[in-house]
Scaffold this motif. Structure first.
Motif, short mmCIF file in Angstrom:
data_model
loop_
_atom_site.label_atom_id
_atom_site.label_comp_id
_atom_site.label_asym_id
_atom_site.label_seq_id
_atom_site.Cartn_x
_atom_site.Cartn_y
_atom_site.Cartn_z
N ILE A 29 -34.03 23.44 -56.38
CA ILE A 29 -34.82 22.72 -55.50
C ILE A 29 -34.15 22.88 -54.14
N ILE A 64 -37.18 16.99 -49.47
CA ILE A 64 -36.78 17.78 -50.96
C ILE A 64 -35.36 18.10 -50.86
N GLY A 75 -32.47 17.43 -54.11
CA GLY A 75 -31.60 18.70 -54.68
C GLY A 75 -30.04 18.02 -54.65
#
Length: 406
Positions: free
Chosen positions: A86, A108, A112
């Motif tokens: 990710i 994003i 992660g």
């Protein structure tokens, strides 16, 4: 024979953990020194630029409670590997050159990192139960050194290449970590079932004064750290330093965050009352910010002192969760409460300070606000640092599937 089979699993695991640590702070805190460069590129206001630090914190708040669920479903090792993938995708998206990619990739990336932040401590506890203190100290140093290096090189890279390459170079960290993590995918261990039974008595931790003192101590520390870490380069430029110098000083602050754990972890363990430690660490942060305003020529000293002091209070905040809880259920409930408050406060800080700067036109007023937060930390530390526990016969409502994020 494969290179992966020449070393025992424990050696690859330690190496994988240390490389993983390099991905958990630097890839998003290194954006701070670039904010002043990114603002004119996209026409961003100060508060809009601050979102690049706030968005990962919001991701931490949203994603962290679900990381243990992912680990139970696919295994701890595989969940951590997914987190690295990710991060890789997020860094590529963030460096694509578009404004939407910058914001989306940043969000994003936070998701992660949140998975890693939540699950790596569980891995240490499971596989190295007798070496947690030592590995945690090395882990913290690795994270701090990597973050410091990232902050120091990000501006020169942007000046010699461009901001996309400057941020994109951080792809090396999760890629290398994922490569070293591959042997762990062949040795996935079954995850013990995590209790999800809710224990309910008369009161929730949210109604306990001590729980609020611990949570707000942790929360104001997170708020102060992320607010200053976000805008320190801009503050230093405003004080007369070049952007490159500001980036290097930002890196020095990150480097200083690596060392308090070596001093405080054994100190806290030996102490029955942590009020004096909490006041001392908060006072260091206050002194450093005041020095930055009154004697900016000594910024090298002040940023190092701030990094040490604020990380000291952060470590204390995490320690208080276990120290003040009387039972495992209380610890889980208090951890969830402290993290919820901490991440929400930390997420709002960079935006509020950026908006305040835009309103008054200088960084002195935001710095005085941070000083007031340091005073508040000391006051809260006097309560949270007492050698007492949450009452065992009072209510605790806890879903132990929500593990500590740190």
């Amino acid at each position: 024979m494969s290179v992966f089979s020449k070393l025992p699993r424990s050696a690859w695991l330690v190496l994988g953990i240390l490389l993983f640590a390099t991905t958990l702070r630097g890839p998003f805190t290194a954006v701070g020194p670039l904010l002043e460069s990114l603002r004119p590129v996209f026409g961003l206001s100060t508060s809009e630029a601050g979102l690049l630090i706030t968005l990962p914190l919001l991701s931490f708040f949203v994603v962290s409670p679900f990381a243990p669920l992912l680990a139970r479903k696919i295994g701890l090792e595989r969940a951590l590997f997914v987190a690295l993938l990710i991060m890789c995708g997020a860094i590529v998206l963030r460096s694509s050159g578009s404004l939407w990619g910058l914001y989306a990739g940043t969000s994003i990336l936070g998701a992660g990192i949140a998975v890693g932040n939540t699950l790596l401590p569980s891995l240490l506890k499971r596989d190295f139960p007798t070496q947690i203190t030592t590995l945690t100290a090395v882990y913290a140093i690795t994270m701090g050194v990597a973050s410091a290096a990232g902050s120091a090189v990000v501006v020169p890279l942007a000046q010699s290449l461009n901001w996309q390459w400057s941020l994109g170079v951080f792809l090396v960290l999760p890629l290398l970590s994922a490569l070293i993590w591959l042997p762990q995918l062949k040795a996935v261990r079954a995850q013990p079932a995590t209790a999800t039974t809710k224990q309910t008595t008369k009161r929730s931790v949210w109604s306990m004064g001590l729980a609020w003192q611990v949570s707000l101590f942790f929360g104001t520390t997170s708020l102060t750290y992320y607010s200053v870490a976000t805008w320190l380069p801009a503050m230093l430029v405003d004080l007369g330093y070049s952007q490159a110098q500001a980036g290097s000083l930002h890196g020095l602050m990150q480097l200083a965050t690596a060392f308090p754990g070596l001093v405080l972890v054994p100190w806290v363990k030996r102490s029955k009352d942590q009020r004096g430690i909490a006041i001392s660490m908060a006072s260091l942060s206050l002194l450093s910010l005041l020095g930055l305003v009154l004697f900016p020529v000594a910024a090298t000293v002040w940023v190092a002192v701030f990094g040490f002091g604020v990380t000291g209070t952060f470590i204390l905040g995490l320690s208080f969760i276990g120290m003040r809880a009387a039972t495992t259920a209380q610890a889980a409930a208090l951890s969830g409460m402290a993290q919820c408050i901490g991440y929400l406060l930390a997420a709002t800080g960079p935006i509020i300070l950026g908006a305040l700067h835009d309103s008054v036109g200088n960084w002195q007023v935001p710095l005085y606000v941070c000083m007031a937060l340091c005073v508040l930390q000391a006051v809260l530390g006097m309560g949270a640092g007492r050698a007492i526990h949450l009452p065992q016969d009072e209510a605790v409502t806890a879903d132990t599937a929500v593990a500590a994020a740190e």
